[in-house]
Design a protein around this motif. Sequence first.
Motif, PDB file in Angstrom:
ATOM      1  N   HIS A  25       0.850  -1.187   0.000  1.00 13.21           N
ATOM      2  CA  HIS A  25       0.000   0.000   0.000  1.00 13.21           C
ATOM      3  C   HIS A  25       0.889   1.243   0.000  1.00 13.21           C
ATOM      4  N   PHE A  26       0.315   2.346  -0.439  1.00  9.46           N
ATOM      5  CA  PHE A  26       1.082   3.579  -0.546  1.00  9.46           C
ATOM      6  C   PHE A  26       1.127   4.365   0.749  1.00  9.46           C
ATOM      7  N   GLY A  27       0.412   3.912   1.760  1.00  2.00           N
ATOM      8  CA  GLY A  27       0.442   4.578   3.060  1.00  2.00           C
ATOM      9  C   GLY A  27       1.819   4.559   3.692  1.00  2.00           C
ATOM     10  N   VAL A  28       2.669   3.619   3.275  1.00  2.00           N
ATOM     11  CA  VAL A  28       4.028   3.526   3.804  1.00  2.00           C
ATOM     12  C   VAL A  28       4.810   4.793   3.470  1.00  2.00           C
ATOM     13  N   PHE A  29       4.620   5.326   2.290  1.00  3.29           N
ATOM     14  CA  PHE A  29       5.346   6.525   1.884  1.00  3.29           C
ATOM     15  C   PHE A  29       4.899   7.733   2.705  1.00  3.29           C
ATOM     16  N   TYR A  30       3.603   7.840   2.916  1.00  2.94           N
ATOM     17  CA  TYR A  30       3.066   8.933   3.740  1.00  2.94           C
ATOM     18  C   TYR A  30       3.586   8.803   5.175  1.00  2.94           C
ATOM     19  N   ALA A  31       3.559   7.584   5.702  1.00  5.02           N
ATOM     20  CA  ALA A  31       4.038   7.355   7.061  1.00  5.02           C
ATOM     21  C   ALA A  31       5.521   7.694   7.170  1.00  5.02           C
ATOM     22  N   TRP A  32       6.308   7.338   6.170  1.00  6.16           N
ATOM     23  CA  TRP A  32       7.733   7.625   6.201  1.00  6.16           C
ATOM     24  C   TRP A  32       7.976   9.134   6.242  1.00  6.16           C
ATOM     25  N   VAL A  33       7.239   9.894   5.420  1.00  7.57           N
ATOM     26  CA  VAL A  33       7.395  11.353   5.395  1.00  7.57           C
ATOM     27  C   VAL A  33       7.021  11.947   6.747  1.00  7.57           C
ATOM     28  N   LYS A  34       5.917  11.492   7.330  1.00 11.40           N
ATOM     29  CA  LYS A  34       5.479  12.025   8.612  1.00 11.40           C
ATOM     30  C   LYS A  34       6.444  11.655   9.739  1.00 11.40           C
ATOM     31  N   LEU A  35       7.013  10.456   9.697  1.00 12.56           N
ATOM     32  CA  LEU A  35       8.007  10.082  10.704  1.00 12.56           C
ATOM     33  C   LEU A  35       9.286  10.893  10.529  1.00 12.56           C
ATOM     34  N   ARG A  36       9.611  11.227   9.301  1.00  7.64           N
ATOM     35  CA  ARG A  36      10.781  12.079   9.055  1.00  7.64           C
ATOM     36  C   ARG A  36      10.541  13.479   9.623  1.00  7.64           C
ATOM     37  N   GLU A  37       9.317  13.997   9.459  1.00  8.35           N
ATOM     38  CA  GLU A  37       8.978  15.302  10.041  1.00  8.35           C
ATOM     39  C   GLU A  37       9.111  15.273  11.556  1.00  8.35           C
ATOM     40  N   GLN A  38       8.686  14.174  12.184  1.00  6.59           N
ATOM     41  CA  GLN A  38       8.819  14.062  13.638  1.00  6.59           C
ATOM     42  C   GLN A  38      10.288  13.981  14.037  1.00  6.59           C
ATOM     43  N   GLU A  39      11.087  13.300  13.243  1.00  9.15           N
ATOM     44  CA  GLU A  39      12.516  13.224  13.520  1.00  9.15           C
ATOM     45  C   GLU A  39      13.153  14.611  13.460  1.00  9.15           C
ATOM     46  N   ILE A  40      12.762  15.414  12.487  1.00 13.27           N
ATOM     47  CA  ILE A  40      13.270  16.787  12.379  1.00 13.27           C
ATOM     48  C   ILE A  40      12.809  17.614  13.576  1.00 13.27           C
ATOM     49  N   ARG A  41      11.547  17.424  13.990  1.00 17.59           N
ATOM     50  CA  ARG A  41      11.033  18.122  15.179  1.00 17.59           C
ATOM     51  C   ARG A  41      11.859  17.755  16.415  1.00 17.59           C
ATOM     52  N   ASN A  42      12.190  16.466  16.550  1.00 15.88           N
ATOM     53  CA  ASN A  42      13.008  16.006  17.674  1.00 15.88           C
ATOM     54  C   ASN A  42      14.402  16.641  17.650  1.00 15.88           C
ATOM     55  N   ILE A  43      15.015  16.695  16.477  1.00 15.99           N
ATOM     56  CA  ILE A  43      16.365  17.267  16.354  1.00 15.99           C
ATOM     57  C   ILE A  43      16.340  18.759  16.675  1.00 15.99           C
ATOM     58  N   ARG A  44      15.319  19.466  16.211  1.00 20.61           N
ATOM     59  CA  ARG A  44      15.206  20.900  16.531  1.00 20.61           C
ATOM     60  C   ARG A  44      15.052  21.111  18.029  1.00 20.61           C
ATOM     61  N   TRP A  45      14.265  20.255  18.684  1.00 21.95           N
ATOM     62  CA  TRP A  45      14.083  20.383  20.129  1.00 21.95           C
ATOM     63  C   TRP A  45      15.407  20.139  20.862  1.00 21.95           C
ATOM     64  N   ILE A  46      16.139  19.107  20.449  1.00 21.31           N
ATOM     65  CA  ILE A  46      17.431  18.813  21.080  1.00 21.31           C
ATOM     66  C   ILE A  46      18.386  19.981  20.887  1.00 21.31           C
ATOM     67  N   ALA A  47      18.440  20.531  19.675  1.00 19.16           N
ATOM     68  CA  ALA A  47      19.328  21.660  19.403  1.00 19.16           C
ATOM     69  C   ALA A  47      18.945  22.877  20.240  1.00 19.16           C
ATOM     70  N   SER A  48      17.654  23.134  20.375  1.00 19.10           N
ATOM     71  CA  SER A  48      17.205  24.276  21.180  1.00 19.10           C
ATOM     72  C   SER A  48      17.595  24.104  22.641  1.00 19.10           C
ATOM     73  N   MET A  49      17.459  22.907  23.162  1.00 26.22           N
ATOM     74  CA  MET A  49      17.799  22.663  24.564  1.00 26.22           C
ATOM     75  C   MET A  49      19.305  22.773  24.793  1.00 26.22           C
ATOM     76  N   VAL A  50      20.100  22.351  23.816  1.00 27.27           N
ATOM     77  CA  VAL A  50      21.555  22.474  23.943  1.00 27.27           C
ATOM     78  C   VAL A  50      21.957  23.945  23.922  1.00 27.27           C
ATOM     79  N   VAL A  51      21.353  24.714  22.993  1.00 27.72           N
ATOM     80  CA  VAL A  51      21.668  26.139  22.892  1.00 27.72           C
ATOM     81  C   VAL A  51      21.271  26.870  24.173  1.00 27.72           C
ATOM     82  N   LEU A  52      20.124  26.519  24.741  1.00 25.76           N
ATOM     83  CA  LEU A  52      19.658  27.169  25.963  1.00 25.76           C
ATOM     84  C   LEU A  52      20.370  26.674  27.214  1.00 25.76           C
TER      85      LEU A  52
END
Length: 140
Positions: free
Chosen positions: A95-122
């Motif tokens: 099914h093609f839902g795998v591609f959508y899920a992969w993109v959304k999980l990648r967005e969450q990974e980017i959100r996680n990295i931004r949060w980690i970077a913000s906490m390190v900077v602060l």
Amino acid sequence: ITNLSTDRNSLYPSFGYLYPEGTKELRKVWNETTVRLALEPYSKYVSLFDQVKHFYETETVEGAGKSLSGFQSIEDLIYAENVHMYEMGFEQQYHFGVFYAWVKLREQEIRNIRWIASMVVLGTKEHIDDTIVPIFQPRL
């Protein structure tokens, strides 16, 4: 006051699990007790409300020295639930839902990295784990 209530009522969606009875009851609420009563027929939403209630209570009395650690906001719980659903998208084949899920999980990974970077900077590394949503946790 009537204009304010009509503005508030226009924000409620006309679809979903709570529509139409649940949204009709939510339009009448004015405090925590009435919100809980409006959500009583919907067990998933009552448990979600109970989980986030403490986060927002401590937010209002933050000056009293209470800490927000251990409590999650509604956004954090929704992100965690979405990550779980996207992970389940990889459980089935063909099914093609795998591609959508992969993109959304990648967005969450980017959100996680931004949060980690913000906490390190602060300089508040101890708060890094507060809002990180783990992706593909080991299952036991």
